[in-house]
Design a protein around this motif. Structure first.
Motif, PDB file in Angstrom:
ATOM      1  N   ALA A 251      38.816  30.782  19.540  1.00 15.56           N
ATOM      2  CA  ALA A 251      37.543  30.042  18.957  1.00 15.56           C
ATOM      3  C   ALA A 251      37.255  28.852  19.518  1.00 15.56           C
ATOM      4  O   ALA A 251      38.077  28.478  20.236  1.00 15.56           O
ATOM      5  N   SER A 252      35.986  28.457  19.284  1.00 14.99           N
ATOM      6  CA  SER A 252      35.460  27.254  19.663  1.00 14.99           C
ATOM      7  C   SER A 252      34.675  26.558  18.579  1.00 14.99           C
ATOM      8  O   SER A 252      34.237  27.157  17.718  1.00 14.99           O
ATOM      9  N   VAL A 253      34.790  25.167  18.581  1.00 14.78           N
ATOM     10  CA  VAL A 253      34.110  24.524  17.590  1.00 14.78           C
ATOM     11  C   VAL A 253      33.639  23.338  18.175  1.00 14.78           C
ATOM     12  O   VAL A 253      34.259  22.583  18.921  1.00 14.78           O
ATOM     13  N   CYS A 254      32.433  22.804  17.785  1.00  7.68           N
ATOM     14  CA  CYS A 254      31.757  21.871  18.074  1.00  7.68           C
ATOM     15  C   CYS A 254      31.337  21.018  17.191  1.00  7.68           C
ATOM     16  O   CYS A 254      30.708  21.419  16.202  1.00  7.68           O
ATOM     17  N   VAL A 255      31.596  19.518  17.104  1.00  6.92           N
ATOM     18  CA  VAL A 255      31.162  18.460  15.890  1.00  6.92           C
ATOM     19  C   VAL A 255      30.244  17.619  16.811  1.00  6.92           C
ATOM     20  O   VAL A 255      30.503  17.143  17.796  1.00  6.92           O
ATOM     21  N   ILE A 256      29.110  17.255  16.226  1.00  7.55           N
ATOM     22  CA  ILE A 256      28.161  16.429  16.782  1.00  7.55           C
ATOM     23  C   ILE A 256      28.488  15.172  16.287  1.00  7.55           C
ATOM     24  O   ILE A 256      28.591  14.909  15.154  1.00  7.55           O
ATOM     25  N   ALA A 257      28.557  14.303  17.257  1.00  6.40           N
ATOM     26  CA  ALA A 257      28.561  12.772  16.863  1.00  6.40           C
ATOM     27  C   ALA A 257      27.140  12.075  17.059  1.00  6.40           C
ATOM     28  O   ALA A 257      26.490  12.529  18.019  1.00  6.40           O
ATOM     29  N   ALA A 258      26.601  11.842  15.901  1.00  2.77           N
ATOM     30  CA  ALA A 258      25.283  11.496  15.875  1.00  2.77           C
ATOM     31  C   ALA A 258      25.001   9.978  15.856  1.00  2.77           C
ATOM     32  O   ALA A 258      25.792   9.137  15.181  1.00  2.77           O
ATOM     33  N   ALA A 259      24.061   9.384  16.037  1.00  2.00           N
ATOM     34  CA  ALA A 259      23.656   8.051  16.243  1.00  2.00           C
ATOM     35  C   ALA A 259      23.152   7.655  14.956  1.00  2.00           C
ATOM     36  O   ALA A 259      22.495   8.344  13.917  1.00  2.00           O
ATOM     37  N   PRO A 260      23.519   6.177  14.448  1.00  2.00           N
ATOM     38  CA  PRO A 260      22.829   5.936  13.047  1.00  2.00           C
ATOM     39  C   PRO A 260      21.181   5.875  12.922  1.00  2.00           C
ATOM     40  O   PRO A 260      20.655   5.704  14.113  1.00  2.00           O
ATOM     41  N   GLY A 261      20.768   6.379  11.988  1.00  2.00           N
ATOM     42  CA  GLY A 261      19.468   6.717  11.770  1.00  2.00           C
ATOM     43  C   GLY A 261      19.108   8.217  11.876  1.00  2.00           C
ATOM     44  O   GLY A 261      17.987   8.717  11.201  1.00  2.00           O
ATOM     45  N   TYR A 262      19.876   8.964  12.710  1.00  2.00           N
ATOM     46  CA  TYR A 262      19.345  10.556  12.788  1.00  2.00           C
ATOM     47  C   TYR A 262      19.614  11.103  11.563  1.00  2.00           C
ATOM     48  O   TYR A 262      20.478  10.920  10.853  1.00  2.00           O
ATOM     49  N   PRO A 263      18.805  12.328  11.014  1.00  2.00           N
ATOM     50  CA  PRO A 263      17.723  12.561  11.799  1.00  2.00           C
ATOM     51  C   PRO A 263      16.414  11.945  11.866  1.00  2.00           C
ATOM     52  O   PRO A 263      15.413  12.330  12.556  1.00  2.00           O
ATOM     53  N   GLY A 264      16.310  10.597  11.378  1.00  2.00           N
ATOM     54  CA  GLY A 264      15.273   9.748  11.501  1.00  2.00           C
ATOM     55  C   GLY A 264      15.182   9.165  12.892  1.00  2.00           C
ATOM     56  O   GLY A 264      16.164   9.419  13.819  1.00  2.00           O
ATOM     57  N   PRO A 265      14.604   8.221  13.134  1.00  2.00           N
ATOM     58  CA  PRO A 265      14.677   7.610  14.502  1.00  2.00           C
ATOM     59  C   PRO A 265      15.898   6.961  14.679  1.00  2.00           C
ATOM     60  O   PRO A 265      16.496   6.002  14.111  1.00  2.00           O
ATOM     61  N   PRO A 266      16.779   7.325  15.823  1.00  2.00           N
ATOM     62  CA  PRO A 266      18.075   6.819  15.975  1.00  2.00           C
ATOM     63  C   PRO A 266      18.106   5.664  16.741  1.00  2.00           C
ATOM     64  O   PRO A 266      17.017   5.114  17.284  1.00  2.00           O
ATOM     65  N   ILE A 267      19.233   4.765  16.549  1.00  2.00           N
ATOM     66  CA  ILE A 267      19.197   3.546  17.170  1.00  2.00           C
ATOM     67  C   ILE A 267      19.852   3.642  18.567  1.00  2.00           C
ATOM     68  O   ILE A 267      21.012   4.445  18.708  1.00  2.00           O
ATOM     69  N   LYS A 268      19.176   3.054  19.516  1.00  2.00           N
ATOM     70  CA  LYS A 268      19.435   3.457  20.984  1.00  2.00           C
ATOM     71  C   LYS A 268      20.076   2.156  21.444  1.00  2.00           C
ATOM     72  O   LYS A 268      20.000   1.080  20.883  1.00  2.00           O
ATOM     73  N   GLY A 269      20.819   2.347  22.385  1.00  2.00           N
ATOM     74  CA  GLY A 269      21.435   1.155  23.293  1.00  2.00           C
ATOM     75  C   GLY A 269      22.663   0.578  22.708  1.00  2.00           C
ATOM     76  O   GLY A 269      23.117  -0.390  22.973  1.00  2.00           O
ATOM     77  N   LEU A 270      23.374   1.564  21.730  1.00  2.00           N
ATOM     78  CA  LEU A 270      24.754   0.988  21.183  1.00  2.00           C
ATOM     79  C   LEU A 270      25.607   1.347  22.183  1.00  2.00           C
ATOM     80  O   LEU A 270      25.693   2.472  22.796  1.00  2.00           O
ATOM     81  N   PRO A 271      26.724   0.390  22.629  1.00  2.00           N
ATOM     82  CA  PRO A 271      27.944   0.998  23.494  1.00  2.00           C
ATOM     83  C   PRO A 271      28.812   1.644  23.000  1.00  2.00           C
ATOM     84  O   PRO A 271      29.105   1.715  21.970  1.00  2.00           O
TER      85      PRO A 271
END
Ligand code: AMP
Ligand code: GLY
Length: 417
Positions: free
Chosen positions: A324-344
């Protein structure tokens, strides 16, 4: 083979990863920092159709593989085929299946495919008064493309009003939302079945299950998908009926009408107490479904995709790894609204072959990896069963770090209950 992959998200990273495992030489436009480790990234955007065809011609690319829906609905396949360049994906006409929910509904009607009852509207007042008459819950969908965010399952009149206003009056999805489809709300468990289709032959892939809502327990607004797993053993009994009543009638029906479908046909299903019903068709691999399915595929993906493009899919037998295979998404703060970009970002350095960190929304800024989109990574793992794959994916997730990272903690839990 020399292959050009069009796209730069997690799905495309999984496609490139799978092709690279079979030793192909891959270019990816535009790609992303994860893809750049295993392919040559080309600075062309997915909708630069003419430039992409020029590139394929100049570099004598054997096959171009299109990841996202946008270039497909814009006619990339037609452009390539006009120049006799081999490309994997449906043409512009077929891509309407995803590009317009109203069009997809009409196709389903013609071939008697079970789906939710619906009406379409381009007048706000009429839409609102229809919703009031129908009662709740009710489903409101922007007709056109909206990156997985154009659907609201409204429980109250206020929610319905907000969704209709946003799409039809504030036009938050642009022209995509000036028309809406309003649907009966289906109850049950969801499942995705992808199939390779070459116009005649239909080869379904192993089923998967996405997790659309942002929060645990399927709560909160819809996203592009917060995680997936495959196979979906507890729902497998439905597969023969799904093939017979849904996938084959659509593939065969479109071919009989003189508009054969070629590419991946994505069927999103609700397994209701009255059997499987279609929620949506997409015209490409799912994201994050591709991230879990492709690691389970034994075949050389390039051979399968080439056979579709050359209309000889009948020569292919698909075979799938056990486990079996499992994928978990790591999302940026704000998502699914506008996410914060540029975070290290920092990532674990060494991990084993059954673990993959697929980049979705990342960029390099002065050699530092940073967030650059809502879904940042698809943290993926395989195991002998769902429980093992899941445990490995979550332990890999611990090493993925950026400020405000959020992820669902219940991916694949339906398979364990
Ligand atoms: P779509 O973009 O059409 O896949 O819709 C996104 C999500 O909204 C689906 O995955 C479902 O969770 C939900 N959804 C869409 N249509 C329906 C429906 N008719 N009944 C219940 N839920 C739905
Ligand atoms: N995971 C949903 C989609 O690819 O549309």
């Amino acid at each position: 083979m020399d292959i050009l992959v069009v796209g730069g998200g997690g799905r495309e990273h999984a496609i490139v990863w799978k092709l690279n495992n079979s030793g192909h030489n891959i270019f990816c436009a535009p790609g992303n920092p994860g893809i750049a480790d295993i392919a040559e990234c080309v600075t062309l955007q997915v909708n630069q159709l003419k430039e992409l065809a020029d590139f394929a011609q100049l570099h004598k690319i054997n096959l171009t593989v299109v990841g996202p829906e946008d270039p497909l609905t814009n006619g990339i396949v037609d452009q390539f085929e006009k120049r006799s360049l081999l490309i994997f994906g449906p043409n512009q006409e077929s891509a309407h299946l995803e590009g317009s929910k109203a069009y997809a509904k009409k196709v389903m009607e013609r071939f008697n495919v079970p789906t939710a009852a619906y009406m379409e509207f381009d007048d706000y007042e009429e839409a609102l008064s229809y919703v009031e008459k129908q009662g709740f819950p009710i489903v409101i969908k922007a007709d056109g493309l909206a990156a997985g965010k154009g659907v609201t399952v409204a429980e109250t009149i206020e929610e319905a009003e907000t969704a209709l206003q946003a799409a039809m009056l504030q036009k938050i999805f642009g022209e995509s939302g000036t028309k809406v489809v309003i649907e009966e709300c289906l109850l049950g468990e969801e499942m995705t079945v992808l199939a390779f289709v070459d116009g005649k032959t239909v080869l379904p892939m192993v089923p998967s299950q996405d997790h659309k809502q942002v929060f645990d327990g399927d709560r909160g607004p819809n996203t592009g998908g917060m995680g997936a797993y495959s196979p979906v053993t507890h729902l497998e009994k439905w597969i023969p009926e799904i093939e017979k009543k849904i996938i084959r009638p659509v593939a065969e029906g479109l071919a009989a009408e003189g508009t054969p479908y070629r590419g991946v046909l994505y069927t999103g299903l609700m397994l209701t107490e009255n059997g499987p019903k279609v929620i949506e068709f997409n015209v490409r691999f799912g994201d994050p479904e591709a991230q879990v399915i492709l690691p389970l595929l034994e075949n050389d993906l390039a051979e399968v995709l080439l056979a579709v493009a050359e209309k000889r899919l009948h020569e292919i037998d698909l075979s799938w790894k056990a486990g079996a295979s499992v994928c978990v998404i790591a999302a940026a703060p704000g998502y699914p609204g506008p996410p914060i970009k540029g975070l290290p970002i920092s990532l674990p350095k060494n991990f084993t072959a059954e673990k993959q960190i697929f980049h979705a929304g990342t960029a390099l800024q002065n050699e530092q990896l940073v967030t650059n989109g809502g879904r940042v990574f698809g943290v993926t793992s395989q195991g002998t069963n769902i429980a093992e794959a899941r445990q490995r994916a979550y332990s890999l997730m611990e090493g993925v770090s950026f400020k405000g990272k959020h992820f669902r903690r219940d991916i694949a839990s339906k398979a364990l209950n």
